[in-house]
Design an enzyme around this catalytic site. Structure first.
Site, PDB file in Angstrom:
ATOM      1  N   TYR A 170      -4.554  -2.760 -14.727  1.00 16.27           N
ATOM      2  CA  TYR A 170      -3.566  -3.466 -13.909  1.00 16.27           C
ATOM      3  C   TYR A 170      -2.189  -3.301 -14.515  1.00 16.27           C
ATOM      4  O   TYR A 170      -2.027  -3.432 -15.732  1.00 16.27           O
ATOM      5  CB  TYR A 170      -3.923  -4.950 -13.891  1.00 16.27           C
ATOM      6  CG  TYR A 170      -2.971  -5.848 -13.136  1.00 16.27           C
ATOM      7  CD1 TYR A 170      -2.821  -5.747 -11.762  1.00 16.27           C
ATOM      8  CD2 TYR A 170      -2.235  -6.831 -13.802  1.00 16.27           C
ATOM      9  CE1 TYR A 170      -1.962  -6.600 -11.060  1.00 16.27           C
ATOM     10  CE2 TYR A 170      -1.383  -7.687 -13.116  1.00 16.27           C
ATOM     11  CZ  TYR A 170      -1.250  -7.563 -11.743  1.00 16.27           C
ATOM     12  OH  TYR A 170      -0.412  -8.407 -11.061  1.00 16.27           O
ATOM     13  N   ASP A 220      10.375 -12.879 -14.521  1.00 19.59           N
ATOM     14  CA  ASP A 220       9.672 -12.317 -13.351  1.00 19.59           C
ATOM     15  C   ASP A 220      10.204 -12.979 -12.075  1.00 19.59           C
ATOM     16  O   ASP A 220       9.518 -13.771 -11.443  1.00 19.59           O
ATOM     17  CB  ASP A 220       8.166 -12.584 -13.548  1.00 19.59           C
ATOM     18  CG  ASP A 220       7.307 -12.056 -12.414  1.00 19.59           C
ATOM     19  OD1 ASP A 220       7.732 -11.111 -11.737  1.00 19.59           O
ATOM     20  OD2 ASP A 220       6.193 -12.593 -12.240  1.00 19.59           O
ATOM     21  N   ASP A 248       0.979  -4.272  -9.235  1.00 20.19           N
ATOM     22  CA  ASP A 248       1.646  -5.443  -8.652  1.00 20.19           C
ATOM     23  C   ASP A 248       2.951  -4.958  -8.009  1.00 20.19           C
ATOM     24  O   ASP A 248       3.878  -4.548  -8.722  1.00 20.19           O
ATOM     25  CB  ASP A 248       1.928  -6.414  -9.808  1.00 20.19           C
ATOM     26  CG  ASP A 248       2.624  -7.694  -9.386  1.00 20.19           C
ATOM     27  OD1 ASP A 248       2.998  -7.818  -8.213  1.00 20.19           O
ATOM     28  OD2 ASP A 248       2.787  -8.565 -10.272  1.00 20.19           O
ATOM     29  N   ASP A 289       4.808  -6.949  -6.127  1.00 20.28           N
ATOM     30  CA  ASP A 289       5.554  -8.165  -5.757  1.00 20.28           C
ATOM     31  C   ASP A 289       5.528  -8.343  -4.235  1.00 20.28           C
ATOM     32  O   ASP A 289       4.465  -8.394  -3.639  1.00 20.28           O
ATOM     33  CB  ASP A 289       6.989  -8.119  -6.305  1.00 20.28           C
ATOM     34  CG  ASP A 289       7.044  -8.269  -7.821  1.00 20.28           C
ATOM     35  OD1 ASP A 289       6.035  -8.688  -8.413  1.00 20.28           O
ATOM     36  OD2 ASP A 289       8.088  -7.959  -8.410  1.00 20.28           O
ATOM     37  N   HIS A 326      -1.199  -4.851  -5.006  1.00 22.54           N
ATOM     38  CA  HIS A 326      -1.234  -6.150  -4.332  1.00 22.54           C
ATOM     39  C   HIS A 326       0.184  -6.528  -3.928  1.00 22.54           C
ATOM     40  O   HIS A 326       1.147  -6.277  -4.644  1.00 22.54           O
ATOM     41  CB  HIS A 326      -1.952  -7.234  -5.132  1.00 22.54           C
ATOM     42  CG  HIS A 326      -1.289  -7.765  -6.359  1.00 22.54           C
ATOM     43  ND1 HIS A 326      -0.189  -8.592  -6.314  1.00 22.54           N
ATOM     44  CD2 HIS A 326      -1.604  -7.624  -7.670  1.00 22.54           C
ATOM     45  CE1 HIS A 326       0.152  -8.931  -7.553  1.00 22.54           C
ATOM     46  NE2 HIS A 326      -0.679  -8.344  -8.401  1.00 22.54           N
ATOM     47  N   GLU A 364       2.480  -9.763  -2.072  1.00 21.95           N
ATOM     48  CA  GLU A 364       2.346 -11.222  -1.984  1.00 21.95           C
ATOM     49  C   GLU A 364       3.242 -11.831  -0.906  1.00 21.95           C
ATOM     50  O   GLU A 364       4.194 -11.193  -0.431  1.00 21.95           O
ATOM     51  CB  GLU A 364       2.640 -11.844  -3.356  1.00 21.95           C
ATOM     52  CG  GLU A 364       4.099 -11.827  -3.756  1.00 21.95           C
ATOM     53  CD  GLU A 364       4.300 -11.911  -5.270  1.00 21.95           C
ATOM     54  OE1 GLU A 364       3.483 -11.366  -6.044  1.00 21.95           O
ATOM     55  OE2 GLU A 364       5.305 -12.508  -5.686  1.00 21.95           O
ATOM     56  N   CYS A 407       6.740 -16.536 -10.819  1.00 24.37           N
ATOM     57  CA  CYS A 407       5.338 -16.529 -11.231  1.00 24.37           C
ATOM     58  C   CYS A 407       4.524 -17.445 -10.317  1.00 24.37           C
ATOM     59  O   CYS A 407       4.952 -18.560 -10.009  1.00 24.37           O
ATOM     60  CB  CYS A 407       5.229 -16.997 -12.680  1.00 24.37           C
ATOM     61  SG  CYS A 407       3.552 -17.455 -13.165  1.00 24.37           S
ATOM     62  N   ARG A 436      -2.011 -10.779  -1.416  1.00 19.84           N
ATOM     63  CA  ARG A 436      -2.046 -11.967  -2.288  1.00 19.84           C
ATOM     64  C   ARG A 436      -1.434 -13.139  -1.540  1.00 19.84           C
ATOM     65  O   ARG A 436      -0.350 -13.011  -0.965  1.00 19.84           O
ATOM     66  CB  ARG A 436      -1.248 -11.676  -3.560  1.00 19.84           C
ATOM     67  CG  ARG A 436      -0.838 -12.930  -4.320  1.00 19.84           C
ATOM     68  CD  ARG A 436      -0.253 -12.590  -5.671  1.00 19.84           C
ATOM     69  NE  ARG A 436       0.693 -13.592  -6.119  1.00 19.84           N
ATOM     70  CZ  ARG A 436       1.317 -13.582  -7.296  1.00 19.84           C
ATOM     71  NH1 ARG A 436       1.071 -12.599  -8.149  1.00 19.84           N
ATOM     72  NH2 ARG A 436       2.179 -14.510  -7.608  1.00 19.84           N
ATOM     73  N   GLU A 445      -4.181 -16.714  -5.309  1.00 18.64           N
ATOM     74  CA  GLU A 445      -3.400 -17.065  -6.499  1.00 18.64           C
ATOM     75  C   GLU A 445      -3.468 -18.557  -6.816  1.00 18.64           C
ATOM     76  O   GLU A 445      -3.416 -19.413  -5.921  1.00 18.64           O
ATOM     77  CB  GLU A 445      -1.943 -16.637  -6.277  1.00 18.64           C
ATOM     78  CG  GLU A 445      -0.967 -17.000  -7.392  1.00 18.64           C
ATOM     79  CD  GLU A 445      -1.181 -16.266  -8.719  1.00 18.64           C
ATOM     80  OE1 GLU A 445      -2.330 -16.209  -9.194  1.00 18.64           O
ATOM     81  OE2 GLU A 445      -0.182 -15.759  -9.271  1.00 18.64           O
ATOM     82  N   ASN A 466      -7.069 -14.707 -10.610  1.00 15.68           N
ATOM     83  CA  ASN A 466      -6.151 -14.346 -11.699  1.00 15.68           C
ATOM     84  C   ASN A 466      -6.261 -15.364 -12.835  1.00 15.68           C
ATOM     85  O   ASN A 466      -5.903 -16.529 -12.645  1.00 15.68           O
ATOM     86  CB  ASN A 466      -4.733 -14.330 -11.101  1.00 15.68           C
ATOM     87  CG  ASN A 466      -3.641 -14.146 -12.119  1.00 15.68           C
ATOM     88  OD1 ASN A 466      -3.892 -13.739 -13.241  1.00 15.68           O
ATOM     89  ND2 ASN A 466      -2.414 -14.433 -11.701  1.00 15.68           N
TER      90      ASN A 466
HETATM   91  C1  LIG Z   1      -0.244 -11.740 -11.937  1.00 19.85           C
HETATM   92  C2  LIG Z   1       1.239 -11.811 -11.990  1.00 19.85           C
HETATM   93  O1  LIG Z   1       1.756 -11.626 -10.696  1.00 19.85           O
HETATM   94  C3  LIG Z   1       1.802 -10.672 -12.851  1.00 19.85           C
HETATM   95  O2  LIG Z   1       2.911 -10.218 -12.549  1.00 19.85           O
HETATM   96  O3  LIG Z   1       1.152 -10.304 -13.836  1.00 19.85           O
HETATM   97  C4  LIG Z   1       1.778 -13.152 -12.596  1.00 19.85           C
HETATM   98  C5  LIG Z   1       1.215 -13.480 -13.954  1.00 19.85           C
HETATM   99  C6  LIG Z   1       1.952 -14.558 -14.721  1.00 19.85           C
HETATM  100  O4  LIG Z   1       3.144 -14.783 -14.486  1.00 19.85           O
HETATM  101  O5  LIG Z   1       1.343 -15.149 -15.621  1.00 19.85           O
HETATM  102  C7  LIG Z   1       1.538 -14.283 -11.581  1.00 19.85           C
HETATM  103  O6  LIG Z   1       0.460 -14.873 -11.609  1.00 19.85           O
HETATM  104  O7  LIG Z   1       2.447 -14.538 -10.773  1.00 19.85           O
HETATM  105 MG   LIG Z   2       3.411 -10.525 -10.504  1.00 18.02          MG
END
Ligand SMILES: C[C@](O)(C(=O)O)[C@H](CC(=O)O)C(=O)O
Ligand SMILES: [Mg+2]
Length: 280
Positions: free
Chosen positions: A44, A59, A86, A88, A110, A112, A120, A155, A185, A207
């Protein structure tokens, strides 16, 4: 560096071979080699990881398709395991995003349902787009699939914002729009996970990101709750970050690395992972 064409199992192959499929977050080629050595059969690339570790940013939707592609290519050119990426919210053009990510050697993405200035999924204060807008994202993403074995996972962040039932309704609509699988999620209990997997007729990803909303369920518990895929997006990078700070601090404090040598991977171990034969 131009990646050499590598033949690799598809994401669905990995899913057929292991249940639940454990997916290891790897931020670069070396981490991918380590996960492969530990026996993982799917990898991943975390959006949070690209933002935090490649760019030193939070993030929050600041990184672009190009930023992610650089890290995708580094991983896929070295390791032939299927890679889930990912993407986004899919950025401006989810069809083009999927085409580019697939061309870089990834096996799945994925996408979202948060607003583009996403955060996050385990934080409070998330904002979602309306279901209709997410359906357009999914249709566009699916239209960018280069072949049937490429997987688009939708997602939903809705459980924490709109409740479990709304999240299930969204997931069903996302599947009807062409998504192959669902990423549920930030679910908080095994009961919620079981309710979700029994209502949704597709493989479901959970997750287990650390310090988040989902407890550290075991693989057995998640299997019993009907989960098909379990994601550990940042486990090794969180550990590496803590170890790095400790080592840097020890060197500054002690003026020598002697106290932390036994925390380090040796040169011989490094070369073994790389498959490198140094001159003797
Ligand atoms: C899975 C996730 O999208 C990621 O970018 O790894 C994050 C992980 C995190 O921020 O701990 C998410 O869950 O949004
Ligand atoms: Mg992410």
């Amino acid at each position: 560096m131009t990646p050499a064409p590598v033949s690799r199992p598809s994401f669905r192959d990995a899913l057929r071979a292991e249940s639940p499929l454990q997916i290891a977050g790897t931020l670069n080629a070396y981490a991918a080699l380590l996960a492969q050595r530990a026996g993982f059969s799917a990898l991943y690339l975390s959006g949070a990881g690209v933002a935090n570790h490649s760019y030193g940013l939070p993030d929050t939707g600041l990184t672009t398709l190009e930023d992610v592609l650089i890290d995708v290519r580094r991983i896929t050119s070295r390791v032939a395991l299927p890679l889930l990426v990912d993407i986004d919210t899919g950025w401006d053009d989810p069809a083009m995003t999927v085409r580019e990510i697939a061309a870089a050697g990834a096996a799945a993405v994925h996408i979202e349902d948060q607003v583009p200035a996403k955060i996050c999924g385990h934080l409070p204060g998330k904002h979602l787009v309306a279901t209709e807008e997410m359906l357009s994202r999914i249709e566009a993403a699916v239209s960018g699939k280069p072949h049937d074995s490429f997987v688009v996972i939708a997602r939903t962040d809705a459980a924490a914002v709109e409740g479990l039932l709304a999240a299930i309704e969204r997931a069903k609509a996302y599947l009807a729009a062409g998504a192959d699988m669902i990423f549920a999620e930030a679910l908080r209990s095994l009961d919620d996970i079981r309710a979700f997997t029994s209502a949704v007729d597709a493989p479901v990803l959970i997750n287990l990101t650390e310090f988040g909303q989902t407890p550290y369920f075991t693989l057995g518990e998640l299997k019993d709750a009907g989960v098909a895929m379990v994601l550990y997006p940042l486990s090794s990078s969180r550990a590496a970050a803590a170890a790095s700070l400790e080592v840097f601090s020890a060197i500054r404090r002690d003026g020598t690395q002697q106290a932390v040598i036994d925390r380090m991977q040796t040169r011989a171990e490094l070369y073994d992972i790389l498959g490198y034969q140094p001159p003797t």
